[in-house]
Design a protein around this motif. Sequence first.
Motif, PDB file in Angstrom:
ATOM      1  N   LYS A  85      54.256  84.350 -18.139  1.00 14.46           N
ATOM      2  CA  LYS A  85      53.743  83.029 -18.531  1.00 14.46           C
ATOM      3  C   LYS A  85      54.869  82.159 -19.083  1.00 14.46           C
ATOM      4  O   LYS A  85      54.968  80.971 -18.752  1.00 14.46           O
ATOM      5  N   GLU A  88      57.171  78.136 -17.985  1.00 13.69           N
ATOM      6  CA  GLU A  88      57.433  76.971 -18.830  1.00 13.69           C
ATOM      7  C   GLU A  88      58.646  76.188 -18.341  1.00 13.69           C
ATOM      8  O   GLU A  88      58.639  74.964 -18.353  1.00 13.69           O
ATOM      9  N   VAL A 145      56.429  70.438 -15.315  1.00 13.65           N
ATOM     10  CA  VAL A 145      55.682  71.021 -16.440  1.00 13.65           C
ATOM     11  C   VAL A 145      54.473  70.162 -16.766  1.00 13.65           C
ATOM     12  O   VAL A 145      53.376  70.679 -17.017  1.00 13.65           O
ATOM     13  N   ALA A 146      54.659  68.832 -16.757  1.00 17.05           N
ATOM     14  CA  ALA A 146      53.538  67.920 -17.055  1.00 17.05           C
ATOM     15  C   ALA A 146      52.431  68.062 -16.017  1.00 17.05           C
ATOM     16  O   ALA A 146      51.243  68.092 -16.371  1.00 17.05           O
ATOM     17  N   GLU A 180      51.781  70.719 -14.212  1.00 11.95           N
ATOM     18  CA  GLU A 180      51.148  72.015 -14.402  1.00 11.95           C
ATOM     19  C   GLU A 180      50.200  71.995 -15.599  1.00 11.95           C
ATOM     20  O   GLU A 180      49.114  72.574 -15.557  1.00 11.95           O
ATOM     21  N   ASN A 181      50.590  71.304 -16.659  1.00  8.48           N
ATOM     22  CA  ASN A 181      49.740  71.228 -17.850  1.00  8.48           C
ATOM     23  C   ASN A 181      48.485  70.410 -17.593  1.00  8.48           C
ATOM     24  O   ASN A 181      47.436  70.632 -18.214  1.00  8.48           O
ATOM     25  N   ASP A 182      48.575  69.448 -16.650  1.00  7.97           N
ATOM     26  CA  ASP A 182      47.417  68.607 -16.323  1.00  7.97           C
ATOM     27  C   ASP A 182      46.453  69.307 -15.370  1.00  7.97           C
ATOM     28  O   ASP A 182      45.309  68.903 -15.235  1.00  7.97           O
TER      29      ASP A 182
END
Length: 238
Positions: free
Chosen positions: A196, A200, A232-233, A235-237
């Motif tokens: 995980k 990142e 990353v943004a 993936e976070n969304d």
Amino acid sequence: MTWSIIARDEKTGEIGIAVATRFFAVGARVPFIEVGVGALATQALINPFYGRAGLAVLRQGMSAPEVVQHLTEADTGSAHRQLHVMDSAGGFAAHTGSACVDWCGHLIGDTFSVAGNMLAGPQVIEATAQAYAGNNALPFARRLIAAMKAGEAAGGDKRGKQSAALLIYSTEEYADLDLRVDDHADPLAELERLEKVSRERWVHFRKFLPKRGDPVGTTDRDLINAEIDKAVALENDA
């Protein structure tokens, strides 16, 4: 004293090995992969020479069954060894020596093989195989870890837990992912955590490294950081 899975991802062509044991630093001795050549895992009363010797004959074009025969016939201690191999064509073969500690055995599927010794029972490799086959929607790394965790839930190494590793290659001579947990109370959980963490930044950063078709790669640090932040943004969304 170990069980492992070798697999080729049907969608991406990635090759991976995941392994766990009640022994120190399993990732240093068991898994071997070479792009375009194949993969093998050497375990039980381990013969450290199997790894490089096996890749060498795979490189020469030997099939997986031929590699297993070549390595074990040359080893008078082969009754104490366990080995499974994937060749460049995606074929599999395995050897579980007659002197390996019970429970021991192997299972070969269409795109993977599982082998283990000193296990709680045959259910360990069966659960590992079933979980791998049943989770083809998962990304490859997480699919391999999920398979190993299913094997652990079925009893795993009958002596307990200590180390685990995950090795994945795709198109380059270097690994896409090379994670090792050498000594831990819950090594597969720690391996899952490290995978995980790799998402990142590492999995995004590695896209900019030198490759066969681009031996320089991207060297603009501002561009690299901007693209990583963007990935990353996203993936976070998701």
